[in-house]
Design a protein around this motif. Structure first.
Motif: not given
Ligand SMILES: [Fe+2]
Ligand SMILES: [Fe+2]
Length: 135
Positions: A11-14, A19-22, A119-122, A128-132
């Motif tokens: 999860s990237v928190g957005i 959904w795109d990744h899924i 996804i896991l690295k980049v 955190a930046f976007l989720a905030a």
């Protein structure tokens, strides 16, 4: 081939980007399934096209948010996306010339390994930046 089974670690928190990744992971799994059951190459080609289109649209959606929220790592992240697009374009052009099952396998493997790592690295770096900021 080790397939991507999306779970909370990715999860990237957005939500929309998750959904795109899924969806992309599911398409990779679907393609693998069809290939394992020796689906005809026309079917494979349709899924490959969907997959590439989804990947491109996803990159655009991520980059739109980077620009909107002035993400400091925009340029490096963009470069990663462009690098994958170049590799995909090259392989897809070869595939269009010769719709060979080996080439569709290469496309699938490239997307599979690249996506997990990316996804896991980049992608995780913007979480955190976007989720905030994204509401
Ligand atoms: Fe992504
Ligand atoms: Fe990305």
């Amino acid at each position: 081939m080790a397939l991507i089974i999306w779970d909370g670690r990715y999860s990237v928190g957005i939500e929309s980007l998750d959904w795109d990744h899924i969806v992309i992971a599911s398409l990779i799994n679907h393609l693998d399934e069809v290939k394992q059951h020796h689906g005809d190459e026309q079917t494979v080609a349709a899924i490959v096209r969907a997959l590439i289109r989804m990947a491109y649209e996803h990159f655009a959606r991520e980059e739109l948010l980077f620009v909107r929220y002035d993400y400091p790592e925009l340029h490096d992240h963009r470069r990663e996306h462009r690098l994958l697009e170049e590799q995909l374009e090259e392989l897809y052009a070869a595939y269009q010339r010769t719709p060979d099952p080996e080439i569709s396998r290469e496309i699938m493997e490239l997307l599979n390994y690249w996506l997990v790592g990316h996804i896991l690295k980049v992608d995780k770096r913007y979480a955190a930046f976007l989720a905030a900021r994204v509401r």
